[in-house]
Design a protein around this motif. Sequence first.
Motif, PDB file in Angstrom:
ATOM      1  N   TRP A 115       0.997  -1.119  -0.064  1.00 14.50           N
ATOM      2  CA  TRP A 115       0.093   0.019  -0.026  1.00 14.50           C
ATOM      3  C   TRP A 115       0.992   1.185  -0.046  1.00 14.50           C
ATOM      4  CZ3 TRP A 115      -4.586   0.566  -1.619  1.00 14.50           C
ATOM      5  CH2 TRP A 115      -5.783  -0.446  -1.533  1.00 14.50           C
ATOM      6  N   ALA A 116       1.980   1.200   0.668  1.00 14.64           N
ATOM      7  CA  ALA A 116       2.822   2.539   0.989  1.00 14.64           C
ATOM      8  C   ALA A 116       3.606   2.625  -0.421  1.00 14.64           C
ATOM      9  CB  ALA A 116       3.947   2.119   1.889  1.00 14.64           C
ATOM     10  N   LEU A 117       3.659   1.518  -1.299  1.00 13.22           N
ATOM     11  CA  LEU A 117       4.234   1.689  -2.558  1.00 13.22           C
ATOM     12  C   LEU A 117       3.163   2.309  -3.484  1.00 13.22           C
ATOM     13  CD1 LEU A 117       6.555  -1.574  -2.863  1.00 13.22           C
ATOM     14  CD2 LEU A 117       7.560   0.902  -2.640  1.00 13.22           C
ATOM     15  N   MET A 118       2.136   1.706  -3.489  1.00 20.37           N
ATOM     16  CA  MET A 118       1.190   2.136  -4.472  1.00 20.37           C
ATOM     17  C   MET A 118       0.635   3.457  -4.176  1.00 20.37           C
ATOM     18  SD  MET A 118      -1.387  -1.163  -5.034  1.00 20.37           S
ATOM     19  CE  MET A 118      -1.406  -1.385  -3.415  1.00 20.37           C
ATOM     20  N   ILE A 119       0.335   3.960  -2.900  1.00 19.62           N
ATOM     21  CA  ILE A 119       0.151   5.247  -2.519  1.00 19.62           C
ATOM     22  C   ILE A 119       1.177   6.332  -3.254  1.00 19.62           C
ATOM     23  CG2 ILE A 119      -0.375   7.056  -0.546  1.00 19.62           C
ATOM     24  CD1 ILE A 119      -1.730   4.738   0.796  1.00 19.62           C
ATOM     25  N   GLY A 120       2.436   5.939  -2.517  1.00 15.75           N
ATOM     26  CA  GLY A 120       3.917   6.594  -3.043  1.00 15.75           C
ATOM     27  C   GLY A 120       3.716   7.053  -4.486  1.00 15.75           C
ATOM     28  N   PHE A 125      10.154   3.818   6.804  1.00 14.01           N
ATOM     29  CA  PHE A 125      10.985   3.947   5.732  1.00 14.01           C
ATOM     30  C   PHE A 125      10.619   3.948   4.297  1.00 14.01           C
ATOM     31  CE2 PHE A 125      14.016   2.313   9.095  1.00 14.01           C
ATOM     32  CZ  PHE A 125      15.119   3.482   8.771  1.00 14.01           C
ATOM     33  N   SER A 126       9.329   3.187   4.225  1.00  8.74           N
ATOM     34  CA  SER A 126       8.663   3.282   2.876  1.00  8.74           C
ATOM     35  C   SER A 126       7.890   4.348   2.478  1.00  8.74           C
ATOM     36  CB  SER A 126       7.907   2.046   2.656  1.00  8.74           C
ATOM     37  OG  SER A 126       7.479   1.566   3.799  1.00  8.74           O
ATOM     38  N   LEU A 127       7.232   4.972   3.574  1.00  9.16           N
ATOM     39  CA  LEU A 127       6.853   6.143   3.233  1.00  9.16           C
ATOM     40  C   LEU A 127       7.756   7.323   2.932  1.00  9.16           C
ATOM     41  CD1 LEU A 127       3.724   5.965   5.832  1.00  9.16           C
ATOM     42  CD2 LEU A 127       3.792   5.902   3.371  1.00  9.16           C
ATOM     43  N   GLU A 128       8.954   7.200   3.847  1.00  7.05           N
ATOM     44  CA  GLU A 128       9.799   8.306   3.725  1.00  7.05           C
ATOM     45  C   GLU A 128      10.457   8.050   2.157  1.00  7.05           C
ATOM     46  OE1 GLU A 128      13.529   7.701   3.798  1.00  7.05           O
ATOM     47  OE2 GLU A 128      14.183   9.678   4.465  1.00  7.05           O
ATOM     48  N   GLY A 129      10.629   7.073   1.698  1.00  2.00           N
ATOM     49  CA  GLY A 129      11.332   6.757   0.379  1.00  2.00           C
ATOM     50  C   GLY A 129      10.444   7.560  -0.467  1.00  2.00           C
ATOM     51  N   THR A 130       8.971   7.931  -0.475  1.00  2.00           N
ATOM     52  CA  THR A 130       8.258   8.753  -1.109  1.00  2.00           C
ATOM     53  C   THR A 130       8.426   9.889  -0.813  1.00  2.00           C
ATOM     54  OG1 THR A 130       6.453   6.765  -1.206  1.00  2.00           O
ATOM     55  CG2 THR A 130       5.816   9.338  -1.675  1.00  2.00           C
ATOM     56  N   ALA A 131       8.684  10.483   0.313  1.00  2.00           N
ATOM     57  CA  ALA A 131       8.583  11.902   0.581  1.00  2.00           C
ATOM     58  C   ALA A 131      10.021  12.413   0.233  1.00  2.00           C
ATOM     59  CB  ALA A 131       8.851  11.958   2.208  1.00  2.00           C
ATOM     60  N   PHE A 132      10.930  11.588   0.380  1.00  6.16           N
ATOM     61  CA  PHE A 132      12.295  11.888  -0.183  1.00  6.16           C
ATOM     62  C   PHE A 132      12.451  12.111  -1.526  1.00  6.16           C
ATOM     63  CE2 PHE A 132      17.144  10.595   0.190  1.00  6.16           C
ATOM     64  CZ  PHE A 132      17.482  11.635   0.351  1.00  6.16           C
ATOM     65  N   PHE A 133      11.757  11.156  -2.404  1.00  4.49           N
ATOM     66  CA  PHE A 133      11.597  11.295  -3.952  1.00  4.49           C
ATOM     67  C   PHE A 133      10.874  12.599  -4.355  1.00  4.49           C
ATOM     68  CE2 PHE A 133      11.609   7.627  -7.191  1.00  4.49           C
ATOM     69  CZ  PHE A 133      11.786   8.406  -8.157  1.00  4.49           C
ATOM     70  N   PHE A 149       1.811   9.749  -6.057  1.00  6.72           N
ATOM     71  CA  PHE A 149       2.502  11.130  -5.808  1.00  6.72           C
ATOM     72  C   PHE A 149       3.588  11.206  -6.710  1.00  6.72           C
ATOM     73  CE2 PHE A 149       0.318  10.625  -1.909  1.00  6.72           C
ATOM     74  CZ  PHE A 149      -0.444  12.012  -1.663  1.00  6.72           C
ATOM     75  N   ILE A 150       4.434  10.295  -6.658  1.00  9.45           N
ATOM     76  CA  ILE A 150       5.571  10.135  -7.402  1.00  9.45           C
ATOM     77  C   ILE A 150       5.651  10.380  -8.857  1.00  9.45           C
ATOM     78  CG2 ILE A 150       7.875   9.134  -7.910  1.00  9.45           C
ATOM     79  CD1 ILE A 150       7.708   7.788  -5.097  1.00  9.45           C
ATOM     80  N   LEU A 151       4.956   9.333  -9.429  1.00 12.67           N
ATOM     81  CA  LEU A 151       4.910   9.264 -10.963  1.00 12.67           C
ATOM     82  C   LEU A 151       4.444  10.425 -11.733  1.00 12.67           C
ATOM     83  CD1 LEU A 151       4.008   5.290 -11.173  1.00 12.67           C
ATOM     84  CD2 LEU A 151       6.396   6.745 -11.232  1.00 12.67           C
ATOM     85  N   PRO A 152       3.150  11.004 -11.300  1.00 14.44           N
ATOM     86  CA  PRO A 152       2.736  12.163 -12.108  1.00 14.44           C
ATOM     87  C   PRO A 152       3.807  13.414 -11.900  1.00 14.44           C
ATOM     88  CG  PRO A 152       0.942  11.290 -10.724  1.00 14.44           C
ATOM     89  CD  PRO A 152       2.374  10.620 -10.286  1.00 14.44           C
ATOM     90  N   SER A 153       4.385  13.717 -10.708  1.00 16.33           N
ATOM     91  CA  SER A 153       5.300  14.623 -10.742  1.00 16.33           C
ATOM     92  C   SER A 153       6.884  14.350 -11.328  1.00 16.33           C
ATOM     93  CB  SER A 153       5.449  15.037  -9.247  1.00 16.33           C
ATOM     94  OG  SER A 153       5.773  14.047  -8.367  1.00 16.33           O
ATOM     95  N   LEU A 154       7.082  13.212 -11.351  1.00 15.64           N
ATOM     96  CA  LEU A 154       8.318  12.816 -12.057  1.00 15.64           C
ATOM     97  C   LEU A 154       8.258  12.971 -13.646  1.00 15.64           C
ATOM     98  CD1 LEU A 154      11.100  11.992 -11.835  1.00 15.64           C
ATOM     99  CD2 LEU A 154      10.187   9.433 -12.047  1.00 15.64           C
ATOM    100  N   PHE A 155       6.894  12.602 -13.946  1.00 13.60           N
ATOM    101  CA  PHE A 155       6.661  12.694 -15.596  1.00 13.60           C
ATOM    102  C   PHE A 155       6.712  14.239 -16.081  1.00 13.60           C
ATOM    103  CE2 PHE A 155       4.858   8.234 -15.300  1.00 13.60           C
ATOM    104  CZ  PHE A 155       5.968   7.776 -16.347  1.00 13.60           C
ATOM    105  N   TYR A 156       5.905  15.014 -15.106  1.00  9.74           N
ATOM    106  CA  TYR A 156       5.886  16.323 -15.141  1.00  9.74           C
ATOM    107  C   TYR A 156       7.212  17.083 -15.454  1.00  9.74           C
ATOM    108  CZ  TYR A 156       4.373  21.324 -15.512  1.00  9.74           C
ATOM    109  OH  TYR A 156       3.900  22.741 -15.841  1.00  9.74           O
TER     110      TYR A 156
END
Lengths: 339, 443
Positions: free
Chosen positions: A309-314, B95-103, A317-324
């Motif tokens: 879940w943490a990866l999917m939620i992350g 840590f896995s959430l922090e990975g996102t924040a850091f990214f 956030f990450i992918l759209p901003s990275l593509f932009y």
Amino acid sequence: MLYVVIIFLGLSLLMYVILGGADFGAGILEMFTPASMRDQLRDTTYKTIGPIWEANHMWLIIAIVILFVGFPPIYTTLSVHLHIPLALMLIGIIGRGTAFVFRHYDAYKDDMQKVYNFVFTYSSFITPFFLGLIFGAAVGGQIDPEAKSFYEAYIHPWFNLFSISVGIFTIAICGFLASVFLVGEAKRPEVKSFVIKKAKLFIVFVVLAGGFVFGASIIDEVPLVGLLFTEWITIGILVLATLAIALLWLNLKNGNKILVRLLSGFVVAAILSAFGYHYFPDLIILKSGENLSVFNSSATGKSITTLAWALMIGSVFILPSLFYLLYSFQSGNEVEKNA
Amino acid sequence: MEDLLAARSQMALSMAFHIIFACIGMVMPFFMATSHYKYLKTNNPLYLDLTKAWSKGVAIFFVTGAVSGTMLSFELGLLWPEFMLHAGPIFGMPFSLEGTAFFIEAIALGFFLYGWGKFKPWFHWFTGVVIGVSGLASGILVVAANGWMNSPSGFDYVDGKFLNIDPIAAMFNDAWFTQALHMSLAAFVSTGFAVAGIHAYMMLKGQNIEFHRKAFTIAIFFGAVAALLQPISGDISAKDIAVRQPAKLAAMEAHFETSKAAPLIIGGIPDVEAKEVNYAIKIPGALSFLAHGDFEAEVIGLDQFPEEHHPPVAIVHYAFQIMVGLGMVLVSLSLLYFISLWKKKNWQVKRWFLWLFVIATPLGFIALEAGWTVTEVGRQPWIIYEIMLTKDAVTPIPGIQYSFFIFTAIYVSLAAIVSFLLYRQIKAVPESLKNNTHTSSES
């Protein structure tokens, strides 16, 4: 949910090899550039890689976190038996990242630049080498948790022909990615023709180094060749990769730059997935013949569910901003120097 | 050098190094965004110059923080594999959430640093804010993982096995809130005072006074507000730790014997053999009051714990004294600043006033390092409090001392280069002002 985690692990490793690899490649390329051309090449590198390079290296952190949360025995086995190459890779990561930023943000451009350049190019070289070497050592079948001597336990698992060949192959891949990427970015004709020449050279180097990996696997008795050519899917993928390389070669000079880049990314992705498919689900092959796989070494229950879940939620956030980010800094829009 | 000691030294060095850059990397973006905001509101080019000057600092500190953080994520396994084997799946959530924040932070940094003149001004400003917010979030999440080591939760420990793992419960462990609050404030205090001190020095040198005064005002405002809030956070932490980790509190206070109406021991030299503290100031009942809100309350001493489970008392006690002492100095300076703001405007141009802040430049960071020494050394000999001993977690590979020496050399040279770069950045500021870069570079 375990599959979600496995997909993210594969994806982040792939992204690191392609995006981080292109970054390392820029440094490798610089090493083989005559002094007269170096400044221009550096300039092009900054404009294209500058905005995204920090993000490119985050993929490694994601992969490591997935390993130690989701597959702790794999993380710790690598940490213990490949301690030395991991530490050397880290020195490379530290040197490269800091030198890249320091040489850009040093307020005075004097002899210190030589120091930064030296650190930057050499660490761009050794980091992917040890990264590849670690990949090779993980599947090379020489890691022995029962080993008694220091050499057997901590040196031999990675100090062998096969691991070294994978390290060299990774250097080739990085140089290949960077030079193909820069072809589309080089504005001046002399830089462009120079980069095209280098791209072709690195294509040759990739093919030779690939051959060396297979040769080394035969000498070190790593069961790579046989299996790789008896599985139809991996054969299919590798044939496609070869075709892509050929197409890439032909389009290098006048082709669409996006097409050329996609082809280079595809080649690397194809090679990695062929390897991945071949070894799946194993990540570490031990000397005893037992393997540490994503199934027998995974954490269980809520650890995996929450990680997924943490990866999917992350990624939302990450992918759209990275593509932009990638979109915004496409070439054609001049990026101001010394921002 | 013994392997355990070498591993602990290497870990301590890596953390001590990383924490400085991590703090600056998460706090400076807020200064930068404030200056940027003022520029967008007032159109005063000095604020633009300041924003750009600070953004270079952010870039330098961010990359150093990022590589040393990457290093730490590997070092956990390189030095403490037995710990990570069991702890990874339990305390991995932050840590896995922090990975996102850091990214997100890295992406926002790319937008901000290279985005001048490319984006709408307020979008560009917003990306600067995102750097700060995601940086702060990373910090809070990583502290959650450290909190878990102090207050392990989210699993059942049965016969040496970790069962019924619940990563969410582990993340929201009892130590998280108090530690994260204290740490976040500390980041603002130390960075605020350090940046303000540097700009105060430049004012004393009489160069670009208006520019440096603007910089000083922004930095000290954040630093001073955080410094005044810090004692409240410290009090919450002390009351929490008195219940949760009494051995650590006892070491901090060199409180050897359990007693009612325990005195607060200030300074002094702990004598572990004789179980007493020499040359200290003792305030009767004050420790009981600070720990439990009651002058008569009983405070657990080290005598309640077997000797092999005592943390190194002297180090923890000294570190605690340093942290609190310097904290108090910074509180006083903060009060002084606010008095100058409201009542004594003319103080702000006085040399003695500026010198006070110049002297205070490193104090916040020294307090910060001392505070982490209290947390980490105070938890010893445990790596997971009352579950796993540090000595049982260390890597089996021999010769860790060589790794320690190499990484010490690397960190020392990195620190030297960063200081050198910073010095050159600051020296170069007047030049950029003379050249009036803002007229040509902005469109």
